[in-house]
Enzyme design. Structure first.
Site, PDB file in Angstrom:
ATOM      1  N   THR A 113       0.624  -0.661   0.354  1.00 22.13           N
ATOM      2  CA  THR A 113       0.049   0.225  -0.250  1.00 22.13           C
ATOM      3  C   THR A 113       0.534   1.412   0.045  1.00 22.13           C
ATOM      4  O   THR A 113       1.077   2.367  -0.153  1.00 22.13           O
ATOM      5  CB  THR A 113      -0.649  -0.250   0.753  1.00 22.13           C
ATOM      6  OG1 THR A 113      -1.556  -1.250   1.441  1.00 22.13           O
ATOM      7  CG2 THR A 113      -2.013   1.409   1.123  1.00 22.13           C
ATOM      8  N   CYS A 114       1.947   1.294   0.635  1.00 24.13           N
ATOM      9  CA  CYS A 114       2.637   2.397   0.722  1.00 24.13           C
ATOM     10  C   CYS A 114       3.692   2.864  -0.835  1.00 24.13           C
ATOM     11  O   CYS A 114       3.345   3.727  -0.913  1.00 24.13           O
ATOM     12  CB  CYS A 114       4.445   2.098   1.684  1.00 24.13           C
ATOM     13  SG  CYS A 114       3.505   1.645   3.343  1.00 24.13           S
ATOM     14  N   SER A 115       4.170   1.655  -1.529  1.00 26.98           N
ATOM     15  CA  SER A 115       4.629   2.221  -2.295  1.00 26.98           C
ATOM     16  C   SER A 115       3.735   2.070  -3.421  1.00 26.98           C
ATOM     17  O   SER A 115       4.193   2.714  -4.849  1.00 26.98           O
ATOM     18  CB  SER A 115       6.042   0.583  -2.437  1.00 26.98           C
ATOM     19  OG  SER A 115       6.502   1.071  -1.853  1.00 26.98           O
TER      20      SER A 115
END
Length: 160
Positions: free
Chosen positions: A48-50
């Site tokens: 999700t972060c990337s």
């Protein structure tokens, strides 16, 4: 958890850029003047972060800055080498990458997340905030780590 109207805690951290250049900073000094958009993520290189969170802020950095924001800062409980590699991998520009290797900032903000069950230890919750001259003026925190709907760059733009 830190509340709107409170000063940002002062702890040692490290900024890093895509070239791997690091600089020791104190959060109290980094956020002391001007208007900052800060967002915290649980882990560099996580899906999700990337795939969504960081790329949204990189893509919208110009729009966010155009709203009178002096700096956009991404923090994660990772060491500066990981944050630098992530910045390079994500072709980060317009966002200051802030390594909180020992979770000092996450804990001082009251935004730590115990991800031990996932093998990650103590991390940062996913959040977005606006800081004005060292004081928190807006914050929202996701309910669970994969969620990112309340803390996107578009949501932040709507709060500026």
């Amino acid at each position: 958890m830190i509340a709107v109207g409170e000063k940002i805690p002062d702890v040692p951290l490290t900024t890093v850029d895509a070239a791997g250049t690091t600089e020791s900073v104190r959060s109290g000094e980094l956020f002391a003047t001007g208007r900052t958009v800060l967002f915290g993520v649980p882990a560099a290189f996580s899906p999700t972060c990337s795939d969504a969170h960081l790329p949204g802020f990189v893509a919208k950095a110009g729009e966010i800055s155009g709203k009178g924001v002096d700096r956009i800062v991404c923090t994660a409980v990772n060491d500066p080498f990981v944050m630098g590699a992530w910045a390079k991998d994500q072709q980060v520009h317009g966002v200051v990458m802030l390594a909180d290797g020992a979770a000092l900032f996450a804990k001082a903000m009251g935004l730590e997340l115990d991800a031990t069950d996932f093998g990650l230890g103590i991390r940062s919750q996913r959040y977005a905030a606006v800081i004005e001259d060292g004081t928190l003026s807006w914050i929202d925190v996701e309910d669970a780590p994969p969620d990112h709907e309340k803390t996107t760059a578009d949501v932040v733009l709507s709060k500026l």
